[in-house]
Design a protein around this motif. Sequence first.
Motif, PDB file in Angstrom:
ATOM      1  N   ARG A  23       1.313 -34.379 -29.319  1.00 26.12           N
ATOM      2  CA  ARG A  23       1.867 -33.365 -29.486  1.00 26.12           C
ATOM      3  C   ARG A  23       2.484 -33.152 -30.877  1.00 26.12           C
ATOM      4  NH1 ARG A  23       5.833 -33.441 -26.129  1.00 26.12           N
ATOM      5  NH2 ARG A  23       4.525 -32.808 -24.454  1.00 26.12           N
ATOM      6  N   SER A  24       3.056 -34.109 -31.200  1.00 23.53           N
ATOM      7  CA  SER A  24       3.515 -34.074 -32.938  1.00 23.53           C
ATOM      8  C   SER A  24       2.355 -34.023 -33.874  1.00 23.53           C
ATOM      9  CB  SER A  24       4.205 -35.224 -32.838  1.00 23.53           C
ATOM     10  OG  SER A  24       4.775 -35.743 -34.518  1.00 23.53           O
ATOM     11  N   MET A  25       1.293 -34.808 -33.343  1.00 21.70           N
ATOM     12  CA  MET A  25       0.215 -34.851 -34.116  1.00 21.70           C
ATOM     13  C   MET A  25      -0.602 -33.377 -34.389  1.00 21.70           C
ATOM     14  SD  MET A  25      -3.396 -36.959 -33.949  1.00 21.70           S
ATOM     15  CE  MET A  25      -4.336 -36.078 -32.680  1.00 21.70           C
ATOM     16  N   ILE A  26      -0.630 -32.688 -33.167  1.00 24.75           N
ATOM     17  CA  ILE A  26      -1.246 -31.518 -32.971  1.00 24.75           C
ATOM     18  C   ILE A  26      -0.456 -30.435 -33.854  1.00 24.75           C
ATOM     19  CG2 ILE A  26      -1.602 -29.567 -31.318  1.00 24.75           C
ATOM     20  CD1 ILE A  26      -2.497 -31.398 -29.456  1.00 24.75           C
ATOM     21  N   ARG A  27       0.988 -30.609 -33.702  1.00 20.61           N
ATOM     22  CA  ARG A  27       2.061 -29.384 -34.348  1.00 20.61           C
ATOM     23  C   ARG A  27       1.816 -29.818 -35.699  1.00 20.61           C
ATOM     24  NH1 ARG A  27       1.381 -26.601 -30.495  1.00 20.61           N
ATOM     25  NH2 ARG A  27       2.603 -26.955 -28.289  1.00 20.61           N
ATOM     26  N   ARG A  28       2.219 -31.091 -36.237  1.00 23.59           N
ATOM     27  CA  ARG A  28       2.493 -31.448 -37.706  1.00 23.59           C
ATOM     28  C   ARG A  28       1.518 -31.452 -38.625  1.00 23.59           C
ATOM     29  NH1 ARG A  28       7.507 -35.315 -35.987  1.00 23.59           N
ATOM     30  NH2 ARG A  28       9.061 -33.666 -35.501  1.00 23.59           N
ATOM     31  N   VAL A  29       0.541 -32.229 -37.984  1.00 21.70           N
ATOM     32  CA  VAL A  29      -0.761 -32.448 -38.838  1.00 21.70           C
ATOM     33  C   VAL A  29      -1.696 -31.403 -38.805  1.00 21.70           C
ATOM     34  CG1 VAL A  29      -2.805 -34.225 -39.315  1.00 21.70           C
ATOM     35  CG2 VAL A  29      -0.616 -34.911 -38.597  1.00 21.70           C
ATOM     36  N   LEU A  30      -2.135 -31.089 -37.398  1.00 21.66           N
ATOM     37  CA  LEU A  30      -3.108 -29.915 -37.292  1.00 21.66           C
ATOM     38  C   LEU A  30      -2.583 -28.769 -37.522  1.00 21.66           C
ATOM     39  CD1 LEU A  30      -5.049 -31.494 -34.339  1.00 21.66           C
ATOM     40  CD2 LEU A  30      -5.492 -31.684 -36.853  1.00 21.66           C
ATOM     41  N   LYS A  31      -1.180 -28.499 -37.433  1.00 24.13           N
ATOM     42  CA  LYS A  31      -0.495 -27.219 -37.737  1.00 24.13           C
ATOM     43  C   LYS A  31      -1.053 -26.153 -36.591  1.00 24.13           C
ATOM     44  CE  LYS A  31       0.410 -28.276 -42.284  1.00 24.13           C
ATOM     45  NZ  LYS A  31       1.448 -29.005 -42.245  1.00 24.13           N
ATOM     46  N   ILE A  32      -1.036 -26.560 -35.415  1.00 22.24           N
ATOM     47  CA  ILE A  32      -1.254 -25.645 -34.192  1.00 22.24           C
ATOM     48  C   ILE A  32      -0.129 -25.435 -33.594  1.00 22.24           C
ATOM     49  CG2 ILE A  32      -2.535 -25.212 -32.062  1.00 22.24           C
ATOM     50  CD1 ILE A  32      -4.645 -27.221 -33.416  1.00 22.24           C
ATOM     51  N   ASN A  33       0.387 -24.065 -33.617  1.00 18.30           N
ATOM     52  CA  ASN A  33       1.551 -23.873 -33.018  1.00 18.30           C
ATOM     53  C   ASN A  33       1.600 -23.675 -31.570  1.00 18.30           C
ATOM     54  OD1 ASN A  33       0.816 -21.051 -32.555  1.00 18.30           O
ATOM     55  ND2 ASN A  33       1.174 -20.672 -34.725  1.00 18.30           N
ATOM     56  N   LYS A  34       2.870 -23.160 -31.048  1.00 20.21           N
ATOM     57  CA  LYS A  34       2.747 -23.071 -29.538  1.00 20.21           C
ATOM     58  C   LYS A  34       2.171 -22.058 -29.149  1.00 20.21           C
ATOM     59  CE  LYS A  34       7.008 -25.935 -28.747  1.00 20.21           C
ATOM     60  NZ  LYS A  34       8.317 -25.759 -28.563  1.00 20.21           N
ATOM     61  N   ILE A  35       2.104 -20.946 -29.782  1.00 20.97           N
ATOM     62  CA  ILE A  35       1.356 -19.696 -29.481  1.00 20.97           C
ATOM     63  C   ILE A  35      -0.184 -19.881 -29.325  1.00 20.97           C
ATOM     64  CG2 ILE A  35       0.666 -17.310 -30.274  1.00 20.97           C
ATOM     65  CD1 ILE A  35       3.594 -17.110 -31.637  1.00 20.97           C
ATOM     66  N   ASP A  36      -0.761 -20.609 -30.219  1.00 23.30           N
ATOM     67  CA  ASP A  36      -2.324 -20.969 -30.037  1.00 23.30           C
ATOM     68  C   ASP A  36      -2.452 -22.070 -28.951  1.00 23.30           C
ATOM     69  OD1 ASP A  36      -2.625 -19.195 -31.946  1.00 23.30           O
ATOM     70  OD2 ASP A  36      -2.409 -20.325 -33.734  1.00 23.30           O
ATOM     71  N   LEU A  37      -1.581 -22.953 -28.899  1.00 26.80           N
ATOM     72  CA  LEU A  37      -1.684 -23.951 -27.898  1.00 26.80           C
ATOM     73  C   LEU A  37      -0.281 -24.669 -27.348  1.00 26.80           C
ATOM     74  CD1 LEU A  37      -3.724 -26.080 -26.572  1.00 26.80           C
ATOM     75  CD2 LEU A  37      -3.364 -27.630 -28.429  1.00 26.80           C
ATOM     76  N   SER A  38      -0.183 -24.171 -26.115  1.00 30.89           N
ATOM     77  CA  SER A  38       1.329 -24.366 -25.365  1.00 30.89           C
ATOM     78  C   SER A  38       1.516 -25.842 -25.341  1.00 30.89           C
ATOM     79  CB  SER A  38       1.389 -23.570 -24.237  1.00 30.89           C
ATOM     80  OG  SER A  38       0.481 -24.089 -23.190  1.00 30.89           O
ATOM     81  N   ASP A  39       2.611 -26.234 -25.056  1.00 26.28           N
ATOM     82  CA  ASP A  39       2.950 -27.659 -24.924  1.00 26.28           C
ATOM     83  C   ASP A  39       2.386 -28.292 -23.396  1.00 26.28           C
ATOM     84  OD1 ASP A  39       4.561 -28.207 -27.044  1.00 26.28           O
ATOM     85  OD2 ASP A  39       6.537 -27.950 -26.249  1.00 26.28           O
TER      86      ASP A  39
END
Length: 99
Positions: A23-39
């Motif tokens: 999740r951290s990789m997706i949010r911080r590195v790939l910069k994909i937010n919770k709107i585009d991809l939920s937890d």
Amino acid sequence: NWKTVFTAADKDGSGELDVSELRSMIRRVLKINKIDLSDAAINRLFTYWDQDDSGTLTTDELFAVLEDGDHRGYEAAPTVNGDAYNAYGQNGAGAGAGG
């Protein structure tokens, strides 16, 4: 490259990613937010990508998804995978870096 991304995301140095590290990789590195991809969606993807049901993703498991798309029949995975792949770039160097 993706190996560098994986290693950076592996905060405990185990050589595997747990769901919080993914999740951290997706949010911080790939910069994909919770709107585009939920937890919740990340949790579902993690479960499908974890081939041996160990509760962690190995480099082999994650790279199989990145290289080949979904291997377990989850229809949303190829789209999510493609979006993440395109967001970060084919060579893992970031969007617009030849990818």
